[in-house]
Design an enzyme around this catalytic site. Structure first.
Site, PDB file in Angstrom:
ATOM      1  N   GLU A 115     -84.536  66.238  31.731  1.00 23.77           N
ATOM      2  CA  GLU A 115     -85.188  65.030  31.217  1.00 23.77           C
ATOM      3  C   GLU A 115     -84.865  63.854  32.146  1.00 23.77           C
ATOM      4  O   GLU A 115     -83.721  63.705  32.576  1.00 23.77           O
ATOM      5  CB  GLU A 115     -84.602  64.820  29.821  1.00 23.77           C
ATOM      6  CG  GLU A 115     -84.717  63.473  29.238  1.00 23.77           C
ATOM      7  CD  GLU A 115     -83.771  63.310  28.030  1.00 23.77           C
ATOM      8  OE1 GLU A 115     -83.968  62.343  27.308  1.00 23.77           O
ATOM      9  OE2 GLU A 115     -82.845  64.128  27.832  1.00 23.77           O
ATOM     10  N   ILE A 153     -84.052  60.128  32.710  1.00 28.37           N
ATOM     11  CA  ILE A 153     -83.558  58.987  31.929  1.00 28.37           C
ATOM     12  C   ILE A 153     -83.591  57.767  32.848  1.00 28.37           C
ATOM     13  O   ILE A 153     -83.091  57.822  33.975  1.00 28.37           O
ATOM     14  CB  ILE A 153     -82.133  59.249  31.403  1.00 28.37           C
ATOM     15  CG1 ILE A 153     -82.150  60.483  30.473  1.00 28.37           C
ATOM     16  CG2 ILE A 153     -81.583  58.036  30.665  1.00 28.37           C
ATOM     17  CD1 ILE A 153     -80.813  60.878  29.885  1.00 28.37           C
ATOM     18  N   ASP A 201     -66.030  65.235  36.456  1.00 29.38           N
ATOM     19  CA  ASP A 201     -66.336  64.599  37.748  1.00 29.38           C
ATOM     20  C   ASP A 201     -66.838  63.176  37.473  1.00 29.38           C
ATOM     21  O   ASP A 201     -67.867  62.748  37.982  1.00 29.38           O
ATOM     22  CB  ASP A 201     -67.395  65.422  38.490  1.00 29.38           C
ATOM     23  CG  ASP A 201     -67.516  65.019  39.970  1.00 29.38           C
ATOM     24  OD1 ASP A 201     -66.661  64.263  40.474  1.00 29.38           O
ATOM     25  OD2 ASP A 201     -68.485  65.474  40.627  1.00 29.38           O
TER      26      ASP A 201
HETATM   27  P1  ADP Z   1     -76.135  65.343  43.000  1.00 31.10           P
HETATM   28  O1  ADP Z   1     -75.859  66.602  42.213  1.00 31.10           O
HETATM   29  O2  ADP Z   1     -76.932  65.606  44.225  1.00 31.10           O
HETATM   30  O3  ADP Z   1     -74.880  64.523  43.263  1.00 31.10           O
HETATM   31  P2  ADP Z   1     -76.837  63.683  40.691  1.00 31.10           P
HETATM   32  O4  ADP Z   1     -77.025  64.616  39.533  1.00 31.10           O
HETATM   33  O5  ADP Z   1     -75.546  62.959  40.766  1.00 31.10           O
HETATM   34  O6  ADP Z   1     -77.098  64.460  42.074  1.00 31.10           O
HETATM   35  O7  ADP Z   1     -78.041  62.669  40.678  1.00 31.10           O
HETATM   36  C1  ADP Z   1     -78.262  61.766  41.744  1.00 31.10           C
HETATM   37  C2  ADP Z   1     -78.708  60.406  41.212  1.00 31.10           C
HETATM   38  O8  ADP Z   1     -79.920  60.564  40.463  1.00 31.10           O
HETATM   39  C3  ADP Z   1     -77.724  59.823  40.224  1.00 31.10           C
HETATM   40  O9  ADP Z   1     -76.792  58.985  40.854  1.00 31.10           O
HETATM   41  C4  ADP Z   1     -78.597  59.053  39.250  1.00 31.10           C
HETATM   42  O10 ADP Z   1     -78.837  57.744  39.730  1.00 31.10           O
HETATM   43  C5  ADP Z   1     -79.898  59.804  39.270  1.00 31.10           C
HETATM   44  N1  ADP Z   1     -80.021  60.727  38.113  1.00 31.10           N
HETATM   45  C6  ADP Z   1     -79.230  61.782  37.788  1.00 31.10           C
HETATM   46  N2  ADP Z   1     -79.651  62.405  36.695  1.00 31.10           N
HETATM   47  C7  ADP Z   1     -80.759  61.729  36.287  1.00 31.10           C
HETATM   48  C8  ADP Z   1     -81.672  61.899  35.193  1.00 31.10           C
HETATM   49  N3  ADP Z   1     -81.541  62.894  34.303  1.00 31.10           N
HETATM   50  N4  ADP Z   1     -82.680  61.019  35.093  1.00 31.10           N
HETATM   51  C9  ADP Z   1     -82.844  60.033  35.999  1.00 31.10           C
HETATM   52  N5  ADP Z   1     -82.032  59.827  37.045  1.00 31.10           N
HETATM   53  C10 ADP Z   1     -80.991  60.669  37.197  1.00 31.10           C
END
Ligand code: ADP
Length: 288
Positions: free
Chosen positions: A94, A96, A197
């Site tokens: 989803e 967000i 983390d």
């Molecule tokens: P990685 O596994 O490559 O470190 P992340 O899961 O940390 O990636 O996501 C990278 C960036 O994307 C986050 O810092 C956040 O700003 C954004 N993000 C992560 N999850 C979501 C989500 N479900 N919806 C919108 N933006 C997200």
């Protein structure tokens, strides 16, 4: 932009067409896009053509475990995860939208994290291994936190760092000296459900001002290791910490133990990026 096999597999899994996809800057590890499905739902897609594709499968399990704790923390729902024949892993969740904190956002976040940490388990660890960044994280259950910290957190990362020459073998002796002191340093605590983390890059406040956490490396651990990491890269807002303390007070002397817990993320960063992180590790363990 999204690899075709990933796109096809997702469309089949969710039984919808991806109408549009826009690249968003991902984290440090994966590629990411905001995608819109037929029914108008917007989703956040991560994929990686070179990392272990099991990374996303265990990320989904971690997100679901956090969700099952039923706190006020906002945790993205997972739509599907998988891997293509050529080994590209992906995770569709989803989307967000990030917003701004409201007056009570940080306070509510602190209280909610404390509530998450009140979810206990009989042993430290988890019923499966997962990943920290793109490195493997072993979660073999252990009843004793000191043993778990040494065997499952320090040793695998220390071995990796010395094998690759990022840390010298003399550092190993300092670690051994520190290990002997740990039973007197770490206060007894039951194993708590941890995000695993939690730093500034793995949470934001959504448009309602609710703390949203993602990209976890979940396990049951000593809750002080989670709080120590929140301090490592700049810290969280001060009323986050006061609300945490009010909800689930820490044993006295936490600030003196912080650096020891942070050896774990610092070792991980040494292995991922090298450079000054290794010197920070050495600076901490040489005190023993
Ligand atoms: P990685 O596994 O490559 O470190 P992340 O899961 O940390 O990636 O996501 C990278 C960036 O994307 C986050 O810092 C956040 O700003 C954004 N993000 C992560 N999850 C979501 C989500 N479900 N919806 C919108 N933006 C997200």
């Amino acid at each position: 932009m999204i690899p075709n096999p990933v796109k096809e597999q997702i469309q089949q899994a969710v039984d919808q067409t991806i109408n549009s996809a826009k690249r968003v800057s991902g984290g440090s590890i994966n590629q990411a896009a905001k995608v819109t499905l037929d029914d108008g739902a917007t989703c956040f897609l991560k994929w990686n053509t070179s990392a272990d594709p099991r990374m996303f499968i265990v990320e989904e399990k971690g997100l679901e475990l956090l969700k099952s704790a039923d706190t006020s923390l906002r945790i993205p729902a997972v739509l599907t995860t998988g891997q293509t024949d050529d080994g590209t892993g992906f995770l569709l969740q989803e989307f967000i939208t990030e917003g701004r904190s409201k007056p009570n956002s940080a306070r509510d976040f602190g209280r909610a994290l404390a509530q998450l940490h009140k979810h206990h388990n009989d042993t430290f660890g988890l019923d499966h291994d997962n990943f920290i960044g793109r490195l493997p994280q072993s979660n073999t259950p252990n009843q004793n936190w000191v043993d778990f910290f040494i065997k499952e957190r320090m040793e695998p990362q220390l071995r990796m760092a010395t094998d690759s020459g990022k840390l010298g073998s003399d550092t190993v002796n300092s670690f051994k000296k520190m290990y002997e002191k740990l039973p007197d340093i770490f206060p007894d605590e039951p194993p708590s459900l941890l995000h695993g983390d939690l730093w500034g890059g793995n949470y934001f406040f959504n448009q309602d001002g609710n703390a949203t956490i993602y990209d976890p490396a979940v396990y049951y651990g000593h809750r002080e290791i989670e709080l120590a990491f929140t301090h490592l890269f700049g810290g969280f807002p001060s009323n986050f910490y006061s609300a945490y303390e009010e909800t689930y007070p820490l044993s006295s002397g936490f600030s003196k133990r912080k650096d020891i817990y942070n050896l774990y993320p610092l070792l991980v960063h040494t292995n991922l990026f090298g450079g000054s992180y290794g010197r920070q590790v050495e600076g901490i363990v040489r005190q023993f």
